[in-house]
Design a protein around this motif. Structure first.
Motif, PDB file in Angstrom:
ATOM      1  N   MET A 350       0.808  -1.220   0.000  1.00  0.00           N
ATOM      2  CA  MET A 350       0.000   0.000   0.000  1.00  0.00           C
ATOM      3  C   MET A 350       0.844   1.274   0.000  1.00  0.00           C
ATOM      4  N   ARG A 351       2.140   1.136   0.256  1.00  0.00           N
ATOM      5  CA  ARG A 351       3.032   2.292   0.135  1.00  0.00           C
ATOM      6  C   ARG A 351       2.993   2.859  -1.272  1.00  0.00           C
ATOM      7  N   SER A 352       2.919   1.951  -2.272  1.00  0.00           N
ATOM      8  CA  SER A 352       3.020   2.403  -3.662  1.00  0.00           C
ATOM      9  C   SER A 352       1.691   2.317  -4.412  1.00  0.00           C
ATOM     10  N   HIS A 353       0.638   1.933  -3.736  1.00  0.00           N
ATOM     11  CA  HIS A 353      -0.654   1.828  -4.400  1.00  0.00           C
ATOM     12  C   HIS A 353      -1.687   2.714  -3.716  1.00  0.00           C
ATOM     13  N   ALA A 354      -2.347   3.516  -4.511  1.00  0.00           N
ATOM     14  CA  ALA A 354      -3.434   4.317  -3.975  1.00  0.00           C
ATOM     15  C   ALA A 354      -4.702   3.484  -4.027  1.00  0.00           C
ATOM     16  N   GLY A 355      -5.730   3.949  -3.374  1.00  0.00           N
ATOM     17  CA  GLY A 355      -7.023   3.311  -3.532  1.00  0.00           C
ATOM     18  C   GLY A 355      -7.327   2.173  -2.592  1.00  0.00           C
ATOM     19  N   ILE A 356      -6.350   1.812  -1.758  1.00  0.00           N
ATOM     20  CA  ILE A 356      -6.571   0.679  -0.849  1.00  0.00           C
ATOM     21  C   ILE A 356      -7.593   1.047   0.217  1.00  0.00           C
ATOM     22  N   ALA A 357      -7.422   2.235   0.778  1.00  0.00           N
ATOM     23  CA  ALA A 357      -8.364   2.676   1.812  1.00  0.00           C
ATOM     24  C   ALA A 357      -9.758   2.837   1.220  1.00  0.00           C
ATOM     25  N   GLN A 358      -9.786   3.431   0.033  1.00  0.00           N
ATOM     26  CA  GLN A 358     -11.059   3.659  -0.635  1.00  0.00           C
ATOM     27  C   GLN A 358     -11.824   2.347  -0.820  1.00  0.00           C
ATOM     28  N   LYS A 359     -11.102   1.290  -1.249  1.00  0.00           N
ATOM     29  CA  LYS A 359     -11.746  -0.005  -1.450  1.00  0.00           C
ATOM     30  C   LYS A 359     -12.294  -0.545  -0.124  1.00  0.00           C
ATOM     31  N   MET A 360     -11.554  -0.297   0.963  1.00  0.00           N
ATOM     32  CA  MET A 360     -12.009  -0.770   2.268  1.00  0.00           C
ATOM     33  C   MET A 360     -13.328  -0.094   2.645  1.00  0.00           C
ATOM     34  N   PHE A 361     -13.355   1.240   2.497  1.00  0.00           N
ATOM     35  CA  PHE A 361     -14.549   1.987   2.910  1.00  0.00           C
ATOM     36  C   PHE A 361     -15.752   1.599   2.043  1.00  0.00           C
ATOM     37  N   GLN A 362     -15.507   1.452   0.735  1.00  0.00           N
ATOM     38  CA  GLN A 362     -16.593   1.077  -0.180  1.00  0.00           C
ATOM     39  C   GLN A 362     -17.149  -0.306   0.148  1.00  0.00           C
ATOM     40  N   THR A 363     -16.228  -1.241   0.401  1.00  0.00           N
ATOM     41  CA  THR A 363     -16.661  -2.616   0.663  1.00  0.00           C
ATOM     42  C   THR A 363     -17.528  -2.675   1.912  1.00  0.00           C
ATOM     43  N   LEU A 364     -17.085  -1.978   2.963  1.00  0.00           N
ATOM     44  CA  LEU A 364     -17.843  -2.002   4.213  1.00  0.00           C
ATOM     45  C   LEU A 364     -19.188  -1.294   4.036  1.00  0.00           C
ATOM     46  N   ALA A 365     -19.168  -0.194   3.279  1.00  0.00           N
ATOM     47  CA  ALA A 365     -20.410   0.545   3.040  1.00  0.00           C
ATOM     48  C   ALA A 365     -21.409  -0.322   2.283  1.00  0.00           C
ATOM     49  N   ALA A 366     -20.898  -1.072   1.294  1.00  0.00           N
ATOM     50  CA  ALA A 366     -21.778  -1.920   0.492  1.00  0.00           C
ATOM     51  C   ALA A 366     -22.461  -2.975   1.364  1.00  0.00           C
ATOM     52  N   GLU A 367     -21.826  -3.353   2.471  1.00  0.00           N
ATOM     53  CA  GLU A 367     -22.423  -4.330   3.378  1.00  0.00           C
ATOM     54  C   GLU A 367     -23.241  -3.650   4.478  1.00  0.00           C
ATOM     55  N   GLY A 368     -23.320  -2.323   4.413  1.00  0.00           N
ATOM     56  CA  GLY A 368     -24.115  -1.603   5.415  1.00  0.00           C
ATOM     57  C   GLY A 368     -23.427  -1.496   6.759  1.00  0.00           C
ATOM     58  N   ILE A 369     -22.098  -1.574   6.768  1.00  0.00           N
ATOM     59  CA  ILE A 369     -21.354  -1.526   8.025  1.00  0.00           C
ATOM     60  C   ILE A 369     -20.841  -0.105   8.250  1.00  0.00           C
ATOM     61  N   ASN A 370     -21.198   0.466   9.373  1.00  0.00           N
ATOM     62  CA  ASN A 370     -20.781   1.827   9.688  1.00  0.00           C
ATOM     63  C   ASN A 370     -19.388   1.841  10.303  1.00  0.00           C
ATOM     64  N   ILE A 371     -18.538   2.753   9.845  1.00  0.00           N
ATOM     65  CA  ILE A 371     -17.186   2.885  10.388  1.00  0.00           C
ATOM     66  C   ILE A 371     -17.202   3.933  11.491  1.00  0.00           C
TER      67      ILE A 371
END
Lengths: 406, 406
Positions: A350-371
């Motif tokens: 993840m040092r050299s890749h963007a979008g990892i956090a974004q994928k995490m937030f999207q995935t959890l949101a899609a399951e209806g899980i609040n962060i």
């Protein structure tokens, strides 16, 4: 010919038959032409018995005497394994911490290794003698036995491997390696062939209790290649090593979780300089470790909500410390919630890749899980969510990041 | 102020409550103004467990590794007792054999103590610190742990008392002293206030298993005053000391018996020089200890009957050795009888009094008990009789010699 250190934990040496099994395993490495040192834990149950006796004698016991008592567990195993190796026709001898000697500081019960004198041991190993070393212990200034704290045998093994300039330190345990996540929850979890020290540290500290954190730190510092593998099955495990030894790096190495979290929210804390210090100072003074911290933007410019997490076991103490300081802190309310879990995705990629956090937030949101809270480090993103979503979150993230086994 | 060594055996430290009881006992001696060193055995059962594990690993195990394993039992007790003493507000620390150090020879499993360096221990004792020493062990050349053999904690205690120039060595055990005979058989048996080393040695070697023989020999050599007393009752025991410390000497100190005897009679052995050597040489070569020997006068000048006793456990081996050598020995028959008991009357008084043996023979004759073999030493007369008369003989002799309690 290689020089290797093999370490066997409490369940691997849990009874006489298992110690004999360990002896056969060691014999194979010797017959493959390797110089071998073995580090052993106490037979499972033995340490608990010894600790229990100390507590029965006095709840607040002298840590030096506790060490003298508890360190005998590993001494017993080392002698028994030496006998077992000799019975298989090998040259072997046992080494207590004081015999090596493994010199430590004088913080009894949690001693740190200062130095290991391996000269006599290496002389034996070069003659073909297997060194069987009692883990978890050393000798402190004043000639007293010192223990390294629970799980310290991993540290003994890695420190010995560093001192012996060993080619590898094999940690035999009751799991067969490090997985992308907890295989009891995610059946498609994959065993990792290799993982970096940094990733292993994050995994260890967030709940995948395969290796003791201190032993990984030490391995990283001394570049000791550590392999985690099963003492009951005969197959390769997971190698913990430098990043440059891993040719094909995955984006993520794993997803960890920790249920040992509790959340505290201070409602309407005065929003002025020094307030954070006023809260976290007393907590630190009372040995409460604070992990994630989030402070909302103040809406009225005068007060804000402050949320942070502590270990579940520390929750009551943390609440008491804050309530005792209520006058100074000037907050309106305190909400405690231990019904939470911390889920972390970890990877040097993840040092050299963007979008990892974004994928995490999207995935959890899609399951209806609040962060509820988010924290990040260079190679880790952690979120706090409601505990009942643990399994759902782990499985969804595991699939989303492409970690599922074929 | 006196300097004393207190020793507690396995049953006296058999569980946590008993170790706490020992701590209170030690505290009383400290509060009486004494400098105290304590020697402890392993908690009862612990040594057997450790020995059993070694045997399970390999029937013929390396004695050095056996020692490393088994010596941990006493190390555990010493640490626990140190904790218990501290809990009572005393200054105390544990000492393993290697920490003192107690230096031994390298006959692992049956090591003999060469020297004890007490300088650090005495410095502590003079500051009021109780030294709690793990019994039964020392450190052999090459930095390996060595054990002194079963019962070796008595020897540790006496050796330490000698090295510390202690005023007394108190051996706490599960009996309250040394009796004129076995009180389970003779209800009128009396506890002795004092007994000489020589008498104690004879008593110990014929079956009154209160003190290990080696420890009494060592006490005699170094003039260590040894008191045997109960760890469960609070009253004086029996003092084992030099003869000149006993003002009112009794004629006899006690009557002992040993059922661990077997009798072998070789019928019609050739009566010629060298025949005894031809018989007892091979027995000695096969580690069979021969005790009493009697050879009848030859009637025909050509052959005689030879009778001797061996330990019951050695009987089968002794028979085999003799039968294997039948051609050389030229005897007509071999009669073995393990249905015997050895009864001994013991007392330094018999040096200066005639008629002691006569009274023994008369008393047994009056009860219709046939004497099969007789042997004597300067302070002991032993007879071999049929085993069924054991109780009858002991009671009759106890009364005849005026030993019965009032």
């Amino acid at each position: 010919m290689a020089r290797i250190v093999m370490k066997f934990g409490g369940t691997s040496v849990g009874d006489i038959d298992r110690i004999k099994n360990v002896a056969r395993r060691v014999k194979r490495e010797v017959e493959a032409g390797n110089q071998v040192a073995v580090v052993v834990s106490a037979m499972s149950g033995v340490t608990n018995q010894l600790v229990d006796w100390c507590k029965q004698m006095a709840p607040l016991h002298d840590q030096r005497e506790y060490d003298a008592v508890v360190a005998t567990g590993e001494q017993v195993t080392s002698g028994l394994l030496a006998i077992g190796l000799q019975e298989l026709g090998l040259d072997a001898r046992s080494w207590s911490g004081w015999q090596v000697p493994i010199r430590t500081d004088d913080v009894h019960g949690k001693a740190r290794i200062d130095s290991i004198d391996t000269s006599e041991m290496i002389a034996g190993m070069e003659r073909g003698q297997v060194a069987v070393v009692a883990g978890f212990q050393g000798i402190a200034p004043g000639n007293r036995v010192a223990t390294l704290g629970r799980g310290g045998s991993d540290t003994s093994a890695v420190a010995l491997a560093a001192a012996l300039h060993a080619d590898r330190c094999d940690i035999y345990t009751d799991v067969d390696g490090v997985y992308t996540t907890d295989p009891r929850i995610v059946t498609k979890a994959k065993k990792l062939d290799k993982i970096t020290y940094e990733e292993m540290l994050e995994l260890a500290s967030v709940g995948a209790k395969v290796l003791q954190t201190r032993s990984v730190e030490m391995a990283m510092k001394h570049h000791v290649r550590v392999q985690v593998l099963s003492s009951f099955e005969d197959k390769p495990g997971t190698l913990v090593c430098d990043e440059d030894e891993i040719v094909e790096k995955e984006l993520l190495s794993g997803i960890a979780y920790s249920r040992d979290e509790a959340k505290i929210t201070l409602v309407k804390v005065a929003d002025r300089p020094g307030v954070a210090a006023a809260i976290f100072g007393p907590l630190a003074d009372n040995a409460v470790n604070v992990d994630m911290i989030v402070q909302n933007v103040s809406e009225d410019g005068k007060s804000t909500d402050l949320t942070f997490t502590v270990g579940k076991a520390d929750l009551e103490r943390a609440k008491k410390v804050i309530e005792d300081n209520k006058a100074t802190l000037a907050y309106e309310g305190l909400i405690a919630d231990s019904n939470v879990v911390k889920v972390s995705v970890i990877g040097v990629g993840m040092r050299s890749h963007a979008g990892i956090a974004q994928k995490m937030f999207q995935t959890l949101a899609a399951e209806g899980i609040n962060i509820q809270v988010i924290s990040t480090s260079e190679i880790k993103i952690s979120v706090l969510i409601e505990e009942k979503y643990t399994e759902l979150a782990l499985r969804a993230l595991h699939t989303a990041y492409g970690l599922d086994a074929a």
